[in-house]
Design a protein around this motif. Structure first.
Motif, PDB file in Angstrom:
ATOM      1  N   PHE A  20      -6.514  -3.358   1.731  1.00  0.00           N
ATOM      2  CA  PHE A  20      -5.705  -2.160   1.475  1.00  0.00           C
ATOM      3  C   PHE A  20      -6.379  -0.866   1.916  1.00  0.00           C
ATOM      4  O   PHE A  20      -5.873   0.211   1.671  1.00  0.00           O
ATOM      5  CB  PHE A  20      -5.370  -2.067  -0.019  1.00  0.00           C
ATOM      6  CG  PHE A  20      -4.508  -3.187  -0.509  1.00  0.00           C
ATOM      7  CD1 PHE A  20      -3.138  -3.192  -0.261  1.00  0.00           C
ATOM      8  CD2 PHE A  20      -5.057  -4.249  -1.200  1.00  0.00           C
ATOM      9  CE1 PHE A  20      -2.344  -4.222  -0.709  1.00  0.00           C
ATOM     10  CE2 PHE A  20      -4.259  -5.288  -1.648  1.00  0.00           C
ATOM     11  CZ  PHE A  20      -2.901  -5.277  -1.398  1.00  0.00           C
ATOM     12  N   VAL A  47      -5.363   2.717  -3.706  1.00  0.00           N
ATOM     13  CA  VAL A  47      -4.698   1.416  -3.820  1.00  0.00           C
ATOM     14  C   VAL A  47      -5.660   0.267  -4.159  1.00  0.00           C
ATOM     15  O   VAL A  47      -5.394  -0.491  -5.093  1.00  0.00           O
ATOM     16  CB  VAL A  47      -3.866   1.113  -2.562  1.00  0.00           C
ATOM     17  CG1 VAL A  47      -3.271  -0.283  -2.638  1.00  0.00           C
ATOM     18  CG2 VAL A  47      -2.768   2.144  -2.434  1.00  0.00           C
ATOM     19  N   ARG A  63       0.825  -1.203   0.000  1.00  0.00           N
ATOM     20  CA  ARG A  63       0.000   0.000   0.000  1.00  0.00           C
ATOM     21  C   ARG A  63       0.865   1.262   0.000  1.00  0.00           C
ATOM     22  O   ARG A  63       0.649   2.173  -0.812  1.00  0.00           O
ATOM     23  CB  ARG A  63      -0.883  -0.036   1.255  1.00  0.00           C
ATOM     24  CG  ARG A  63      -1.867   1.083   1.380  1.00  0.00           C
ATOM     25  CD  ARG A  63      -2.605   0.961   2.720  1.00  0.00           C
ATOM     26  NE  ARG A  63      -2.840   2.308   3.265  1.00  0.00           N
ATOM     27  CZ  ARG A  63      -3.897   3.042   2.922  1.00  0.00           C
ATOM     28  NH1 ARG A  63      -4.784   2.579   2.075  1.00  0.00           N
ATOM     29  NH2 ARG A  63      -4.047   4.253   3.419  1.00  0.00           N
TER      30      ARG A  63
END
Lengths: 402, 284
Positions: free
Chosen positions: B147, B152, B31
């Motif tokens: 995430f 992301v 991430r």
């Protein structure tokens, strides 16, 4: 080993054919010619060792290959093991290829010849048996050792040329040298030499696409020559070319072979090609080799009906030589106006001479000594299939079957 | 009926939970990397004034396809500015670029391995089928779980959706290389790595580029869905247009996606066609 020197013969005769000391007494052609007078032969530098030797070689595709090999070794036929799910391509093949000879493997499609040639350089690993190249057993080598062997000892020419389309002719010819790690200018120089050898100077910067089929295969040949290996494997190298070009390429190969004396294993399905090129020919059928012999011997003494049937259509006038069919003469004088040929002349060339003169054609050696004569009847009977000796002709010229 | 129900959903949830707990640091790392990459790239793209970007992209189009495409391409990109979507378009471009880079890095090695091994190929194929046919919105759910909301999970879902044609066409391209040419490489003693670099990849390049082109197009089609989980850019605009039933905004944002897509498609297709082998095929 002895090599026959036959100056003056070379341009007319099939080049590259050599005297074979192991040739049995009934051998004909050059061998007989050299044996008749050993002073005509000169010693050659190399001691004879097989360049390639296979022993009990098997290659079986499909499932239960080992089981299939075991059964084949016990005498089962190819058809017997197919129900196992196995497809035997090469069955119990044993032969020696001598250094400097052109060894032709001849067979129809499906006879296993392409598989056989691929086991010689380890592109295919034999299911059983051995392939020895210069003392190494191919089957026992690890991948790195196998690569070294291919790089340094054997090169290959492919049926469909297998050139890199995005590389120039020069880069293609230099490929084996690049693999070997040569510097750029060094490999370019060697590749140029190889291209010049096959008559492609001036085409270095073209792409394969811009060349005709025959020229592309010349690049393939140049690539194999540039590798400077003693052994060259040629897999149906001329089969994809049209007949005229094919003939040209055969001539070129024979010419190169006379200079370079490589050990060549040549695969073909064309018997005329086999007879033209081969010092010896291995006839292959359904995975097995049924006969290994010289072209003349195969023509005169086919091992079985299959081979006999096969050689029926061969143009015998382009295989048999004057020495093969002549009636030997102890000593005698040339008659006035008698046409003469050298012992290596192919019968195709004897015919026209014979037609033009009422006298028999005289076969003379390089010192113009008479060694034999060819009468018209002899010439005609030599065209008949099978082994018909001139002595079997009656005075009337009719064939008597003994 | 209820006792016969197979609780696949529950299993997957448990699996995701377990994965999340166990590999938390890994996901956090991924991430961070992706966010950093996105922020760098989008700020770079937004930093330069629009006319600089239009000029650059126009010149790029001119170089790879010719002056006419360069002019038309620049004019179309200019239109994005004049419907006031430039900033969003650049954010989308950044998102798509990163997704495509990641997808390519994943796709080509897998494609190569699949081309060399029947087993891998057979194992990979159903996975790719799954990735392509599963409605892409479904990926968003575990992506968000793993995430968190933002750019992301959108990227990850985009990569999953876009990667299959990259793998498939890489494998196909390598398998299509003339077997005899590869055999020639072996016969002259080349190593497998050298055969891959000098024979297989160059000869497969046209097909591989077609795969990358597909990856780009699929990535752009995922942009709007990425907006659902908070990824910025044109997707957000489309979503807010939907929620407000704003036809005008919807058309303007949608048109901007189309212009970006066509521009990227033509440029990458031209790059593929400029490879040596493709040129050969044209002259043949």
């Amino acid at each position: 080993m002895l090599r026959v020197v036959a100056p003056g013969v070379a341009n007319r005769a099939v080049p590259g054919r050599r005297y074979d000391p192991e040739c049995p007494a009934q051998c004909t052609g050059y061998a007989a010619y050299a044996r008749a007078d050993p002073s005509r032969a000169v010693p050659e530098r190399k001691v004879i060792v097989a360049a390639i030797r296979t022993e009990g070689l098997y290659k079986v595709f499909g499932r239960r290959a080992d089981e299939a090999v075991r059964r084949l070794q016990e005498g089962a036929s190819r058809e017997d093991v197919i129900p196992l799910g196995a497809t035997p391509a090469v069955i119990d093949v044993t032969f020696d290829v001598k250094p400097g000879e052109i060894f032709v493997v001849m067979g129809l499609s499906g006879s296993g010849k392409s598989t056989l040639i691929r086991t010689l350089n380890g592109l295919l690993i034999p299911t059983a048996g051995h392939v020895y190249v210069g003392g190494d057993d191919i089957a026992a080598l690890n991948p790195a050792a196998l690569r070294t062997l291919r790089r340094d000892q054997m090169s290959m020419v492919f049926q469909h040329f297998a050139l890199l389309p995005h590389r120039t002719v020069l880069e293609n010819a230099a490929y084996p040298l690049k693999v070997r790690g040569l510097k750029k200018d060094e490999r370019a120089a060697k590749a140029r030499d190889a291209l010049a050898m096959v008559g492609l100077d001036g085409w270095e910067d073209k792409l394969p696409q811009q060349l005709s089929g025959g020229m592309r295969q010349r690049v393939g040949l140049a690539r194999a020559l540039a590798a400077e290996t003693d052994i060259m494997l040629m897999d149906e190298a001329f089969s994809a070319l049209d007949p005229l070009i094919r003939r040209e390429m055969q001539d070129q190969l024979l010419e190169l072979q006379q200079r370079l004396a490589k050990t060549i294993v040549f695969i073909t399905h064309d018997l005329n090609e086999a007879m033209r090129l081969g010092d010896r020919i291995a006839m292959m059928r359904a995975g097995r080799i049924v006969q290994i012999d010289t072209a003349e011997a195969i023509l005169r003494k086919p091992a079985n009906d299959y081979v006999a049937q096969f050689v029926q259509d061969v143009d015998r006038t382009r295989v048999l030589t004057a020495a093969t069919v002549m009636e030997p003469v102890g000593d005698g004088a040339l008659e006035r106006g008698q046409p003469t040929v050298s012992p290596g002349t192919m019968l195709a060339d004897v015919f026209s001479l014979s037609a033009q003169s009422p006298l028999p054609v005289a076969v003379v050696d390089d010192d113009r000594r008479l060694v034999g004569v060819i009468r018209r009847e002899t010439l005609l009977s030599s065209m008949a299939a099978g082994d018909v000796a001139p002595t079997e002709l009656t005075a009337e010229g009719e064939v008597t079957h003994g | 009926m209820d006792e016969w129900r197979i609780p696949i959903g529950v299993w997957v949830e448990d699996a995701i939970d377990w994965v999340q707990d166990t590999f938390q640091p890994v996901f956090a790392f991924i991430r961070d990397v992706l966010i950093a990459a996105y922020e760098q790239l989008s700020s770079l793209l937004e930093l330069s004034p629009f006319w600089v970007m239009v000029l650059l992209l126009g010149v790029l189009g001119w170089l790879v396809r010719g002056w006419r495409f360069g002019v038309v391409g620049a004019a179309a990109l200019l239109l994005i500015q004049f419907v006031d979507q430039w900033e969003n378009a650049m954010q989308t471009l950044a998102l798509v670029t990163i997704a495509v880079v990641v997808a390519t890095i994943v796709a080509i090695p897998i494609g190569i391995v699949a081309a060399r091994s029947r087993i891998v190929s057979n194992a990979v194929r159903p996975v790719l089928d799954f990735m392509q046919t599963m409605p892409p919105l479904v990926y968003l759910i575990p992506a968000v779980v793993l995430f968190r909301v933002g750019v992301v999970p959108g990227m990850i879902a985009t990569v999953i959706f876009a990667v299959p044609p990259g793998i498939r066409l890489t494998e196909l391209g390598i398998r299509q290389v003339d077997a005899e040419v590869v055999e020639a490489g072996h016969a002259f003693g080349s190593t497998p790595g050298s055969i891959l670099r000098n024979i297989q990849l160059p000869l497969a390049l046209v097909t591989i580029m077609a795969g990358i082109n597909q990856v780009i197009m699929l990535s752009l089609s995922m942009v709007v869905l990425a907006g659902f989980v908070g990824a910025p850019g044109l997707g957000q605009q489309v979503l807010s247009a939907i929620s407000r039933l704003d036809v005008g905004l919807g058309v303007e944002a949608g048109l901007s996606v189309v212009i970006l897509a066509i521009y990227l498609d033509r440029v990458t297709a031209a790059l593929g066609a400029r490879s040596a082998v493709a040129r050969l095929e044209q002259t043949a």
